[in-house]
Write a protein that holds these residues in place. Sequence first.
Motif, PDB file in Angstrom:
ATOM      1  N   UNK A 114      31.920  50.128  42.953  1.00  0.00           N
ATOM      2  CA  UNK A 114      31.439  49.113  43.894  1.00  0.00           C
ATOM      3  C   UNK A 114      31.058  47.841  43.130  1.00  0.00           C
ATOM      4  N   UNK A 115      31.650  46.731  43.527  1.00  0.00           N
ATOM      5  CA  UNK A 115      31.466  45.471  42.811  1.00  0.00           C
ATOM      6  C   UNK A 115      31.042  44.397  43.798  1.00  0.00           C
ATOM      7  N   UNK A 116      29.863  43.839  43.594  1.00  0.00           N
ATOM      8  CA  UNK A 116      29.346  42.794  44.474  1.00  0.00           C
ATOM      9  C   UNK A 116      29.676  41.429  43.895  1.00  0.00           C
ATOM     10  N   UNK A 117      30.259  40.569  44.731  1.00  0.00           N
ATOM     11  CA  UNK A 117      30.584  39.206  44.305  1.00  0.00           C
ATOM     12  C   UNK A 117      30.019  38.220  45.318  1.00  0.00           C
ATOM     13  N   UNK A 118      29.860  36.990  44.879  1.00  0.00           N
ATOM     14  CA  UNK A 118      29.392  35.939  45.770  1.00  0.00           C
ATOM     15  C   UNK A 118      30.488  35.478  46.715  1.00  0.00           C
ATOM     16  N   UNK A 119      30.167  34.470  47.499  1.00  0.00           N
ATOM     17  CA  UNK A 119      31.103  33.955  48.493  1.00  0.00           C
ATOM     18  C   UNK A 119      31.050  32.440  48.525  1.00  0.00           C
ATOM     19  N   UNK A 120      32.066  31.852  49.165  1.00  0.00           N
ATOM     20  CA  UNK A 120      32.103  30.396  49.308  1.00  0.00           C
ATOM     21  C   UNK A 120      30.945  29.898  50.165  1.00  0.00           C
ATOM     22  N   UNK A 124      34.499  38.187  40.113  1.00  0.00           N
ATOM     23  CA  UNK A 124      33.433  38.785  39.308  1.00  0.00           C
ATOM     24  C   UNK A 124      33.351  38.077  37.962  1.00  0.00           C
ATOM     25  N   UNK A 125      32.216  38.172  37.321  1.00  0.00           N
ATOM     26  CA  UNK A 125      31.977  37.437  36.079  1.00  0.00           C
ATOM     27  C   UNK A 125      33.058  37.684  35.031  1.00  0.00           C
ATOM     28  N   UNK A 126      33.510  38.928  34.900  1.00  0.00           N
ATOM     29  CA  UNK A 126      34.490  39.261  33.866  1.00  0.00           C
ATOM     30  C   UNK A 126      35.871  38.664  34.137  1.00  0.00           C
ATOM     31  N   UNK A 127      36.092  38.110  35.314  1.00  0.00           N
ATOM     32  CA  UNK A 127      37.385  37.511  35.647  1.00  0.00           C
ATOM     33  C   UNK A 127      37.394  35.997  35.469  1.00  0.00           C
ATOM     34  N   UNK A 128      36.437  35.477  34.750  1.00  0.00           N
ATOM     35  CA  UNK A 128      36.400  34.041  34.445  1.00  0.00           C
ATOM     36  C   UNK A 128      37.037  33.838  33.072  1.00  0.00           C
ATOM     37  N   UNK A 129      38.319  33.552  33.092  1.00  0.00           N
ATOM     38  CA  UNK A 129      39.083  33.450  31.853  1.00  0.00           C
ATOM     39  C   UNK A 129      38.760  32.160  31.101  1.00  0.00           C
ATOM     40  N   UNK A 130      38.700  32.268  29.774  1.00  0.00           N
ATOM     41  CA  UNK A 130      38.443  31.084  28.946  1.00  0.00           C
ATOM     42  C   UNK A 130      39.714  30.297  28.680  1.00  0.00           C
ATOM     43  N   UNK A 131      40.879  30.923  28.866  1.00  0.00           N
ATOM     44  CA  UNK A 131      42.144  30.225  28.638  1.00  0.00           C
ATOM     45  C   UNK A 131      42.463  29.319  29.822  1.00  0.00           C
ATOM     46  N   UNK A 180      48.733  48.163  46.441  1.00  0.00           N
ATOM     47  CA  UNK A 180      48.780  46.831  45.834  1.00  0.00           C
ATOM     48  C   UNK A 180      47.394  46.418  45.347  1.00  0.00           C
ATOM     49  N   UNK A 181      47.359  45.379  44.533  1.00  0.00           N
ATOM     50  CA  UNK A 181      46.114  44.927  43.924  1.00  0.00           C
ATOM     51  C   UNK A 181      45.898  43.437  44.178  1.00  0.00           C
ATOM     52  N   UNK A 182      44.641  43.033  44.174  1.00  0.00           N
ATOM     53  CA  UNK A 182      44.254  41.632  44.324  1.00  0.00           C
ATOM     54  C   UNK A 182      43.343  41.271  43.163  1.00  0.00           C
ATOM     55  N   UNK A 183      43.655  40.165  42.505  1.00  0.00           N
ATOM     56  CA  UNK A 183      42.831  39.707  41.387  1.00  0.00           C
ATOM     57  C   UNK A 183      42.298  38.316  41.689  1.00  0.00           C
ATOM     58  N   UNK A 184      40.993  38.201  41.729  1.00  0.00           N
ATOM     59  CA  UNK A 184      40.322  36.907  41.872  1.00  0.00           C
ATOM     60  C   UNK A 184      39.947  36.418  40.483  1.00  0.00           C
ATOM     61  N   UNK A 185      40.216  35.142  40.206  1.00  0.00           N
ATOM     62  CA  UNK A 185      39.907  34.648  38.856  1.00  0.00           C
ATOM     63  C   UNK A 185      39.655  33.149  38.855  1.00  0.00           C
ATOM     64  N   UNK A 186      39.016  32.705  37.799  1.00  0.00           N
ATOM     65  CA  UNK A 186      38.976  31.294  37.436  1.00  0.00           C
ATOM     66  C   UNK A 186      39.419  31.196  35.990  1.00  0.00           C
TER      67      UNK A 186
END
Length: 280
Positions: A160-166, A257-264, A201-207
Amino acid sequence: MTSTPTVPTDPGADRSAFAAEWRAWHRDHETRLADPHGFLAVTSLHWLTDEPQRFPDAPGTWTTGPDGPVVVLDEGEAITVDGARVTGEHRFGVIVERGGVLAGWRDSVLEVAKRGGHDILRPRHPDHPLRTAFTGTPAYAPDPRWAVPARYVPFDAPRPTTVGAAVEGLEHVYDAPGRVEFEFEGEPLALTAFPGSRPGSLMILFTDATSGVTTYAANRVLSLDPPAADGSVRLDFNRATNLPCAYTDLATCPLPPTENRLAIAVEAGEQLPRERSGAR
């Protein structure tokens, strides 16, 4: 981290065919976005409560409670639910999280849904200026370099992973089934994956480092086909798209989620929408 293949560097890659396939995909994606009852047609976001409310862009008086949303239509008002004409009082029943019902009204659609534990009403009107003025979304030129081989690694049990929203103060909870591991320019990276819209299927949210510069600051999304039996999967960042919140404040989109904030800097996929060009 398990060993994964590196980015292909075949100079003989057929860029012309790759680009043509991407253009066809992006054209279909934008057609769906600009559908007469798509998200660009949303005119308002109403949070339903136990207090009766009327809204200027929808018929009836609306409430919600433990048994789900209810609308009471006035004399002469009618909506269509599951193909049937409805008058008077209609009870939608309990709506599951991230679920919803689309009810017809005149040439419009009324989205009755649940987001972040709250029942909402979002009318969708085809003549909304955001939709009628839409001319497409800028994107990076497709580049095979950003179609990255990767490996899906399932967790022992969904997390279970809690994330924020717009929308400030709203939260979304996903059961993350695993992560996707890959390398870019020799650097090992990983992204937490959420369930996609189709089975398996999978969904990936990232920055990434382009977020807030050339791409939308809050998020982008990448949809992945079900992984192969050996866990192999392809991360084609050329197909990274914006969520509805990139176009309108009437969306409740989840944040990564925090771990999906890529530095590249992922210089691939959709860029900042023209509708947000002044809101970087």
